[in-house]
Write an enzyme that holds these catalytic residues in place. Sequence first.
Site, PDB file in Angstrom:
ATOM      1  N   GLU A 175       8.408  -3.741   3.466  1.00  0.00           N
ATOM      2  CA  GLU A 175       8.855  -3.546   2.090  1.00  0.00           C
ATOM      3  C   GLU A 175      10.369  -3.435   1.902  1.00  0.00           C
ATOM      4  OE1 GLU A 175       6.666  -0.238   0.431  1.00  0.00           O
ATOM      5  OE2 GLU A 175       4.784  -1.325   0.505  1.00  0.00           O
ATOM      6  N   GLU A 202      -1.463  -3.396   3.352  1.00  0.00           N
ATOM      7  CA  GLU A 202      -1.692  -2.047   2.812  1.00  0.00           C
ATOM      8  C   GLU A 202      -2.405  -2.181   1.482  1.00  0.00           C
ATOM      9  OE1 GLU A 202       1.720   0.519   2.270  1.00  0.00           O
ATOM     10  OE2 GLU A 202       2.467   0.055   4.275  1.00  0.00           O
TER      11      GLU A 202
HETATM   12  C1  FCB Z   1       3.939   1.892   0.550  1.00  0.00           C
HETATM   13  C2  FCB Z   1       4.469   2.317   1.903  1.00  0.00           C
HETATM   14  C3  FCB Z   1       3.564   3.235   2.658  1.00  0.00           C
HETATM   15  C4  FCB Z   1       2.878   4.230   1.742  1.00  0.00           C
HETATM   16  C5  FCB Z   1       2.264   3.548   0.543  1.00  0.00           C
HETATM   17  C6  FCB Z   1       1.528   4.468  -0.393  1.00  0.00           C
HETATM   18  O1  FCB Z   1       5.019   1.566  -0.269  1.00  0.00           O
HETATM   19  O2  FCB Z   1       4.708   1.197   2.716  1.00  0.00           O
HETATM   20  O3  FCB Z   1       4.310   3.862   3.663  1.00  0.00           O
HETATM   21  O4  FCB Z   1       3.724   5.251   1.413  1.00  0.00           O
HETATM   22  O5  FCB Z   1       3.236   2.856  -0.162  1.00  0.00           O
END
Ligand code: FCB
Length: 467
Positions: A173, A353
């Site tokens: 990110e 994620e």
């Molecule tokens: C993302 C992050 C991860 C976590 C989630 C909820 O932005 O990569 O570490 O905090 O959000």
Amino acid sequence: MTKNFAPPSIAAFPQNFVWGVATSAFQIEGAATQDGKGPSIWDDFCRRPGAIADASDGNIACEHYQRWQDDLDLVASLGVDAYRFSVSWPRVRPGGTGAWNEKGLDFYERMVDGLLARGIRPYLTLNHWDLPSELQSQGGWAVRDTVHRFVEYAQGIDRRMGDRLATITTHNEPWVMAVLGYEQGIFAPGLKSRAAAMQASHHLLLSHGMALQALRSQGSKARLGIVLNLSPVQSATDTEADRAQAHLEDGRLLRWYMDPLFTGSYPQDVLDFLGEDAPAVRDGDLQAIQTPMDFMGVNYYSRSVVSAQGPWDTKQSGLALTDMGWEVYPEGLTELLVRMHTDYQVPPLYVTENGGAFKDQLVDGKVHDADRTDYIARHINAVAHAMSQGVRMEGYMVWSLLDNFEWASGYAKRFGIVHVDYATQKRTPKDSALWYAAMLHARKQQWAQGGGPVPVAADSNVAVAGA
Ligand code: FCB
């Protein structure tokens, strides 16, 4: 065990589709100063008054540094194919340059071997935000020297354990690091300069491309890629002003990263908006950024709604909200994946994620987190929809294995499918973990029986460690 969740259409997923769970070093490891680890910008940021909602830090977190073997047993008991984790750069090279810390390298090497011994594929991320403080004191990602330090770090990790890794992700990110860290100042390093943020974003992208080239030339065996946080950006209304604002936000969030990675240029509308805050780009930088990847990861949580009037209040949409106040909007994941596939020549994609924070209650050793199971099931279906429209998807990973340190929100927000009692460090799989394990178990049976859809028995007895 949770009942009545429509099983995702697991028949839509090929046998080699990779199912996983994800974590990151700073959020779970603790052991902030143990065995030679150096400080990171998140250690420093946590000491700033008011920076973290509950004034907490990562000193202990989930004590994963001590408990990693039990945690890997837990991962294995879920039946996942892959575990996505990150290396703490200051644990393996405390100052970001100079001497390497053998104890830190050993820790990650043992973890990689421990995963392989349990039949789980290691998905390693090099930079999940915890830059060595020493490098920040010289300007961090806003200075070009950090690019070269990162390439050395990538080479060192690959030399030590790259032969056993499924994938290496350079950065997690970059938008978050650059914009929340250098422009808005709500994440480490807590700066407020748009120019520094945009220079940081360029250096993150450049270091990604240069690391890929360096790893390839040293014969890395791992598949290489990057992970972006992306969302469809929607206009709050149909007015000209809102639509223009949404287009700009889409430029800053998505096209600013996807265009250079895949088309070799920064989007002109964003450059025009930035004016003097646009980054300095040297000859050859954009070619390096475009170095082909083997895979790419997307972290998806929600859509983004943009209004020219100021921040959009998610409460007004009528959609269910998570404990972060984020709208539950699985359609956005399909839309996003289809767009990436349509607009860019992307390599195979992963959802690296996806998950939600909810107000969990631990009662009699159980957490009935039906809202989280529902969230995950609906997003898995959204991935299936994208695949049915031709998007090449290779895997899906839940964020997160454990409740953990949720950055500026501290420990108040729980994203885990496994509950963590921070006083005792006891792990308790929530219903969502049992559901995920049951689904993965049913899938394995499905393939063992020669394929074809098998419904997920909602009350199937899959043994999950600690349940
Ligand atoms: C993302 C992050 C991860 C976590 C989630 C909820 O932005 O990569 O570490 O905090 O959000």
